[in-house]
Enzyme design. Structure first.
Site, mmCIF file in Angstrom:
data_model
loop_
_atom_site.group_PDB
_atom_site.id
_atom_site.type_symbol
_atom_site.label_atom_id
_atom_site.label_comp_id
_atom_site.label_asym_id
_atom_site.label_seq_id
_atom_site.Cartn_x
_atom_site.Cartn_y
_atom_site.Cartn_z
ATOM 1 N N ILE A 1 6.042 11.836 30.221
ATOM 2 C CA ILE A 1 4.653 11.419 30.440
ATOM 3 C C ILE A 1 4.468 10.897 31.866
ATOM 4 N N THR B 1 3.438 2.604 21.869
ATOM 5 C CA THR B 1 3.439 3.701 20.903
ATOM 6 C C THR B 1 2.880 3.265 19.557
ATOM 7 N N ASP B 2 2.272 4.212 18.860
ATOM 8 C CA ASP B 2 1.728 3.891 17.524
ATOM 9 C C ASP B 2 2.831 3.513 16.524
ATOM 10 N N GLU B 3 4.092 3.805 16.888
ATOM 11 C CA GLU B 3 5.190 3.486 15.966
ATOM 12 C C GLU B 3 5.334 1.980 15.744
ATOM 13 N N LYS C 1 9.953 -1.452 21.269
ATOM 14 C CA LYS C 1 8.635 -1.300 21.896
ATOM 15 C C LYS C 1 7.712 -2.439 21.448
ATOM 16 N N ALA D 1 8.572 3.572 31.813
ATOM 17 C CA ALA D 1 10.033 3.682 31.650
ATOM 18 C C ALA D 1 10.478 3.102 30.321
ATOM 19 N N GLU E 1 13.644 3.941 26.909
ATOM 20 C CA GLU E 1 14.405 4.857 26.059
ATOM 21 C C GLU E 1 13.407 5.239 24.975
ATOM 22 N N PRO F 1 16.888 8.361 8.836
ATOM 23 C CA PRO F 1 16.834 7.071 8.133
ATOM 24 C C PRO F 1 15.569 6.300 8.533
ATOM 25 N N THR G 1 17.878 8.520 33.862
ATOM 26 C CA THR G 1 18.728 8.687 32.679
ATOM 27 C C THR G 1 18.796 10.181 32.350
ATOM 28 N N LEU H 1 10.442 16.986 18.872
ATOM 29 C CA LEU H 1 10.198 18.060 17.900
ATOM 30 C C LEU H 1 9.706 19.381 18.519
ATOM 31 N N LYS I 1 15.359 5.186 36.866
ATOM 32 C CA LYS I 1 16.815 5.030 36.918
ATOM 33 C C LYS I 1 17.531 6.382 36.792
ATOM 34 N N TYR J 1 13.979 1.814 17.906
ATOM 35 C CA TYR J 1 13.065 2.180 19.007
ATOM 36 C C TYR J 1 11.744 1.438 18.880
HETATM 37 P P1 NAD Z 1 11.014 10.012 28.495
HETATM 38 O O1 NAD Z 1 12.233 9.632 27.723
HETATM 39 O O2 NAD Z 1 10.683 11.445 28.688
HETATM 40 O O3 NAD Z 1 11.084 9.362 29.963
HETATM 41 C C1 NAD Z 1 11.489 8.051 30.180
HETATM 42 C C2 NAD Z 1 11.780 7.868 31.659
HETATM 43 O O4 NAD Z 1 12.134 6.488 31.872
HETATM 44 C C3 NAD Z 1 12.967 8.709 32.170
HETATM 45 O O5 NAD Z 1 12.633 9.332 33.378
HETATM 46 C C4 NAD Z 1 14.082 7.692 32.370
HETATM 47 O O6 NAD Z 1 14.992 8.031 33.384
HETATM 48 C C5 NAD Z 1 13.279 6.444 32.721
HETATM 49 N N1 NAD Z 1 14.039 5.218 32.418
HETATM 50 C C6 NAD Z 1 14.691 4.913 31.259
HETATM 51 N N2 NAD Z 1 15.310 3.719 31.385
HETATM 52 C C7 NAD Z 1 14.996 3.257 32.625
HETATM 53 C C8 NAD Z 1 15.328 2.065 33.319
HETATM 54 N N3 NAD Z 1 16.097 1.114 32.762
HETATM 55 N N4 NAD Z 1 14.851 1.899 34.573
HETATM 56 C C9 NAD Z 1 14.095 2.864 35.170
HETATM 57 N N5 NAD Z 1 13.764 4.013 34.542
HETATM 58 C C10 NAD Z 1 14.214 4.204 33.295
HETATM 59 O O7 NAD Z 1 9.827 9.225 27.786
HETATM 60 P P2 NAD Z 1 8.303 9.652 27.583
HETATM 61 O O8 NAD Z 1 8.180 10.464 26.363
HETATM 62 O O9 NAD Z 1 7.765 10.140 28.875
HETATM 63 O O10 NAD Z 1 7.672 8.229 27.251
HETATM 64 C C11 NAD Z 1 7.148 7.403 28.289
HETATM 65 C C12 NAD Z 1 6.567 6.155 27.677
HETATM 66 O O11 NAD Z 1 5.534 6.492 26.751
HETATM 67 C C13 NAD Z 1 7.583 5.322 26.878
HETATM 68 O O12 NAD Z 1 7.319 3.962 27.129
HETATM 69 C C14 NAD Z 1 7.292 5.681 25.424
HETATM 70 O O13 NAD Z 1 7.632 4.621 24.570
HETATM 71 C C15 NAD Z 1 5.783 5.900 25.491
HETATM 72 N N6 NAD Z 1 5.221 6.806 24.482
HETATM 73 C C16 NAD Z 1 5.711 8.075 24.356
HETATM 74 C C17 NAD Z 1 5.111 8.956 23.450
HETATM 75 C C18 NAD Z 1 5.613 10.371 23.274
HETATM 76 O O14 NAD Z 1 5.128 11.071 22.387
HETATM 77 N N7 NAD Z 1 6.529 10.852 24.099
HETATM 78 C C19 NAD Z 1 4.044 8.512 22.672
HETATM 79 C C20 NAD Z 1 3.583 7.199 22.827
HETATM 80 C C21 NAD Z 1 4.161 6.371 23.755
HETATM 81 O O1 TDX Z 2 14.662 17.965 14.795
HETATM 82 C C1 TDX Z 2 13.682 17.313 14.380
HETATM 83 N N1 TDX Z 2 13.195 17.545 13.122
HETATM 84 C C2 TDX Z 2 12.159 16.853 12.583
HETATM 85 O O2 TDX Z 2 11.750 17.097 11.438
HETATM 86 C C3 TDX Z 2 13.054 16.293 15.173
HETATM 87 C C4 TDX Z 2 13.548 15.990 16.559
HETATM 88 C C5 TDX Z 2 11.995 15.611 14.630
HETATM 89 N N2 TDX Z 2 11.561 15.865 13.362
HETATM 90 C C6 TDX Z 2 10.420 15.107 12.828
HETATM 91 C C7 TDX Z 2 10.516 13.601 12.936
HETATM 92 C C8 TDX Z 2 9.069 13.196 13.128
HETATM 93 O O3 TDX Z 2 8.436 13.083 11.863
HETATM 94 O O4 TDX Z 2 9.283 15.462 13.630
HETATM 95 C C9 TDX Z 2 8.443 14.352 13.889
HETATM 96 C C10 TDX Z 2 8.362 14.124 15.396
HETATM 97 O O5 TDX Z 2 9.646 13.708 15.823
HETATM 98 P P1 TDX Z 2 9.968 13.293 17.348
HETATM 99 O O6 TDX Z 2 9.581 14.412 18.243
HETATM 100 O O7 TDX Z 2 11.357 12.784 17.383
HETATM 101 O O8 TDX Z 2 8.890 12.142 17.589
HETATM 102 P P2 TDX Z 2 8.624 10.753 16.855
HETATM 103 O O9 TDX Z 2 9.816 10.230 16.180
HETATM 104 O O10 TDX Z 2 7.365 10.915 16.032
HETATM 105 O O11 TDX Z 2 8.319 9.838 18.150
HETATM 106 C C11 TDX Z 2 7.549 10.350 19.258
HETATM 107 O O12 TDX Z 2 6.243 9.894 19.227
HETATM 108 C C12 TDX Z 2 6.039 8.518 19.467
HETATM 109 C C13 TDX Z 2 8.211 9.984 20.593
HETATM 110 O O13 TDX Z 2 9.543 10.453 20.604
HETATM 111 C C14 TDX Z 2 8.147 8.500 20.826
HETATM 112 O O14 TDX Z 2 8.651 8.193 22.116
HETATM 113 C C15 TDX Z 2 6.726 8.063 20.738
HETATM 114 O O15 TDX Z 2 6.663 6.677 20.851
#
Ligand code: NAD
Ligand code: TDX
Length: 353
Positions: A13, A133-135, A162, A86, A88, A290, A38, A198, A36, A158
């Site tokens: 994002i 996140t909505d989680e 958050k 940023a 995990e 789980p 990762t 996913l 950083k 996770y």
């Molecule tokens: P991502 O895992 O793709 O990217 C995370 C980035 O943060 C990476 O570039 C990583 O190197 C960097 N990072 C991790 N630890 C760090 C540290 N200690 N210092 C500096 N950089 C660090 O994650 P994403 O999916 O882009 O998510 C971004 C944000 O949005 C997160 O806070 C996540 O909780 C939130 N979010 C994600 C989703 C989703 O669907 N992906 C939905 C809602 C909220």
């Molecule tokens: O292999 C898979 N099989 C499967 O059934 C994976 C990776 C996921 N799933 C399911 C788990 C969830 O119900 O699909 C759904 C989506 O899974 P993920 O892509 O792992 O997302 P989710 O756990 O919903 O979390 C995501 O949305 C909220 C992001 O990873 C988070 O960073 C964000 O906060």
């Protein structure tokens, strides 16, 4: 805003958000990307931005937990705004090894807040926008929606990490008066998403003829938002949001996982010229995650009514764009799946992926 520090800008994002910022017309702010690097990061995502805007885009390979370096960066670039992505971010990894999640998501956010507090007490105000996140709200049954007043009930390491970071951000606003806003968003999809999540995982497995692992009965529900619309929502909050407020962001687009994957098989097939049954045959129900949250659904009336934001990309279009992007970025996929990521997968899952 003159100087915006984006944390995690080399992730999914964050990359999209920085690209969005440089697409805005008539802007001259500086963007400092602190990441950083990762396993989930790829600095090459922004190589073209670096080349095109050498005086406005800067990258600093720094851990957000390193408060001294963060303070140096704030001073060096005269940062007045921080957008904090940023983290995990993968639930499955947090189940296998929660420690990095606590370190980056909780301690890292705390450390950023402390840096801002120090500047604030020295008379320098830095606006802090925190991405959540909505989680954090937990798991819904078949009806109902998360609103901004839904009590927190995180259920994975996770989401607990958050939630803890959200509480710290609010505490620093209420206790020290820091100018913060928070957004709480549903599942994003789109270009540059790491292929452990996913949608990109399923696309790559289809292309490689590997099983499509569906957790449990496949009836868990997620609300999907195209990543561009997450960026426009964050921008709306930065420019029009009220300090101290939290805004939900969602796609109003709920899908059961199994239905989503069946549809994705059709979209991929329409582009590769294959019959979708070839991909659907790969669907493989596996042991459930789980504590797998059953359903997420966001009520985002507040940001719509108060800030005039709305989604601009419907799911059909967004998924089409996403599949096309992955099909034309196979090299990117191979690159991000190599090295550290591969070693981790082998240690924790054998060669399953
Ligand atoms: P991502 O895992 O793709 O990217 C995370 C980035 O943060 C990476 O570039 C990583 O190197 C960097 N990072 C991790 N630890 C760090 C540290 N200690 N210092 C500096 N950089 C660090 O994650 P994403 O999916 O882009 O998510 C971004 C944000 O949005 C997160 O806070 C996540 O909780 C939130 N979010 C994600 C989703 C989703 O669907 N992906 C939905 C809602 C909220
Ligand atoms: O292999 C898979 N099989 C499967 O059934 C994976 C990776 C996921 N799933 C399911 C788990 C969830 O119900 O699909 C759904 C989506 O899974 P993920 O892509 O792992 O997302 P989710 O756990 O919903 O979390 C995501 O949305 C909220 C992001 O990873 C988070 O960073 C964000 O906060």
């Amino acid at each position: 805003m003159k100087s915006i520090l984006v944390t995690g800008g080399c992730g999914f994002i964050g990359t999209n958000f920085i690209r969005f910022l440089f697409d805005l017309p008539d802007k001259d702010f500086v963007v400092v990307n602190v990441d950083k690097l990762t396993y989930a990061a790829n600095p090459e995502n922004l190589e073209d931005i670096q080349n095109q805007f050498p005086n406005r885009y800067f990258f600093e390979k720094v851990d957000i937990c390193d408060q001294i370096k963060i303070l140096e960066i704030i001073e060096k670039y005269e940062v007045d705004t921080i957008v904090h992505f940023a983290a995990e971010s993968h639930v499955d990894r947090s189940i296998v090894g929660p420690s990095d999640f606590i370190q980056t998501n909780v301690f890292g956010t705390f450390s950023l807040l402390e840096a801002i507090r120090k500047k604030f007490e020295a008379g320098i105000e830095i606006r802090f926008h925190h991405i959540s996140t909505d989680e954090v709200y937990g798991s819904l049954g078949p009806i109902g929606y998360f609103t901004e007043t839904t009590p927190y009930q995180p259920r994975s390491p996770y989401s607990a990490s958050k939630a803890a970071s959200d509480h710290l951000v609010r505490a620093y606003h209420n206790t020290y008066g820091l100018p913060v806003t928070i957004s709480i968003c549903s599942n994003n999809y789109g270009p540059y998403q790491f292929p452990e999540k996913l949608i990109p995982l399923m696309i790559i497995n289809m292309l490689e003829g590997k099983p499509l692992p569906i957790y449990g009965d496949g009836k868990n529900v997620r609300d999907w938002l195209f990543v561009y619309d997450h960026c426009t929502a964050v921008w709306a909050i930065l420019t029009k949001g009220k300090i101290g407020e939290t805004y939900n962001i969602g796609g109003e687009n709920e899908w059961e996982n199994i239905r989503l994957i069946e549809y994705l098989c059709e979209v991929v097939a329409s582009k590769t010229g294959e019959n979708s049954s070839k991909y659907k045959k790969l669907i493989n129900f596996v042991k459930d995650r789980p504590g797998h949250d059953r359903r997420y659904a966001i009520n985002c009336d507040k940001i719509k009514n108060e800030l005039g934001w709305s989604q601009s990309v419907d799911f059909e279009t967004g998924l089409d764009l996403t599949v096309s992007w992955y099909l034309s970025h196979l090299e990117w996929l191979n690159k991000v799946r190599s090295g550290e990521y591969l070693r981790w997968i082998e240690i924790n899952y054998g060669r399953r992926l």
